[in-house]
Design a protein around this motif. Structure first.
Motif, PDB file in Angstrom:
ATOM      1  N   PRO A  97       0.620  -0.867   0.083  1.00 49.50           N
ATOM      2  CA  PRO A  97      -0.247   0.105  -0.182  1.00 49.50           C
ATOM      3  C   PRO A  97       0.700   1.451   0.046  1.00 49.50           C
ATOM      4  N   ILE A  98       1.986   1.442   0.646  1.00 44.08           N
ATOM      5  CA  ILE A  98       2.770   2.485   0.666  1.00 44.08           C
ATOM      6  C   ILE A  98       3.032   2.418  -0.530  1.00 44.08           C
ATOM      7  N   CYS A  99       3.778   1.767  -1.718  1.00 45.29           N
ATOM      8  CA  CYS A  99       3.859   1.690  -3.217  1.00 45.29           C
ATOM      9  C   CYS A  99       3.134   2.430  -4.050  1.00 45.29           C
ATOM     10  N   VAL A 100       1.592   1.787  -3.307  1.00 43.82           N
ATOM     11  CA  VAL A 100       1.063   2.597  -4.107  1.00 43.82           C
ATOM     12  C   VAL A 100       0.156   3.948  -3.974  1.00 43.82           C
ATOM     13  N   TYR A 101       0.482   4.541  -2.505  1.00 49.32           N
ATOM     14  CA  TYR A 101       0.634   5.813  -2.583  1.00 49.32           C
ATOM     15  C   TYR A 101       1.451   6.338  -2.767  1.00 49.32           C
ATOM     16  N   LEU A 102       2.731   5.903  -2.657  1.00 47.12           N
ATOM     17  CA  LEU A 102       3.709   6.871  -3.152  1.00 47.12           C
ATOM     18  C   LEU A 102       4.042   7.042  -4.877  1.00 47.12           C
ATOM     19  N   GLU A 105       0.507   8.431 -10.544  1.00 50.50           N
ATOM     20  CA  GLU A 105      -0.013   8.108 -11.553  1.00 50.50           C
ATOM     21  C   GLU A 105      -0.065   8.629 -12.347  1.00 50.50           C
ATOM     22  N   GLN A 114       2.259  -0.281  -9.822  1.00 46.09           N
ATOM     23  CA  GLN A 114       1.733   0.339  -8.837  1.00 46.09           C
ATOM     24  C   GLN A 114       1.057  -1.284  -8.753  1.00 46.09           C
ATOM     25  N   ALA A 118       2.102  -4.199  -5.808  1.00 48.30           N
ATOM     26  CA  ALA A 118       1.300  -4.361  -4.988  1.00 48.30           C
ATOM     27  C   ALA A 118       0.769  -6.157  -4.944  1.00 48.30           C
TER      28      ALA A 118
END
Length: 142
Positions: A97-102, A105, A114, A118
């Motif tokens: 989730p941190i990777c998706v957030y940071l 896009e 992402q 994930a």
């Protein structure tokens, strides 16, 4: 004659029996947990044979000696393995989730990155959590 023991300053006296952990008898635990019976009832052994993996193939390929060479069998008896696997699983399940957030896009490759990270983190974290639980159950004494 009196025997005396000297301890370094600031350290409490050590009891030699408190640091010994009972050895894990892996095959005994496999037998106690009836893992082979459960694998047979689940159809895992038949599925393995359909894919060409039988006990004779395992022996010919030397898979058990390779597993020991890589430390897999030793890790199953190491008391620190379940907690290490649990830490790995928690790290992966947080990193996804941190990777998706940071990761931004702005481009399609970033969205793909992402998704791949994930997915890898969820699969890896879940597998590590299951392995931690499995190894912990193997190491439990009656």
């Amino acid at each position: 004659m009196q025997v005396s023991t000297v301890f370094p300053v600031g350290e409490p006296p050590r009891d030699s029996t408190s640091f010994t952990t009972p050895t894990v008898k892996l095959l005994t635990r496999v037998e106690q947990l009836r893992l082979l019976t459960k694998a047979e009832k689940a159809g895992l052994l038949s599925a393995a044979e359909k894919f060409g993996l039988s006990l004779s193939i395992i022996e010919k390929l030397g898979l058990l000696s390779k597993a020991e060479e890589f430390g897999v069998l030793s890790a199953a008896t190491d008391p620190g393995t379940p907690s290490a696997l649990l830490s790995l699983s928690l790290g992966l399940l947080v990193f996804g989730p941190i990777c998706v957030y940071l990761v931004p896009e702005e481009y399609p490759w970033e969205v793909a990155l992402q998704a791949v990270v994930a997915l890898a983190c969820v699969v890896g974290g879940s597998a590590a959590l299951a392995a931690s639980n499995f190894v912990s159950n193997l190491q439990k004494s009656n």
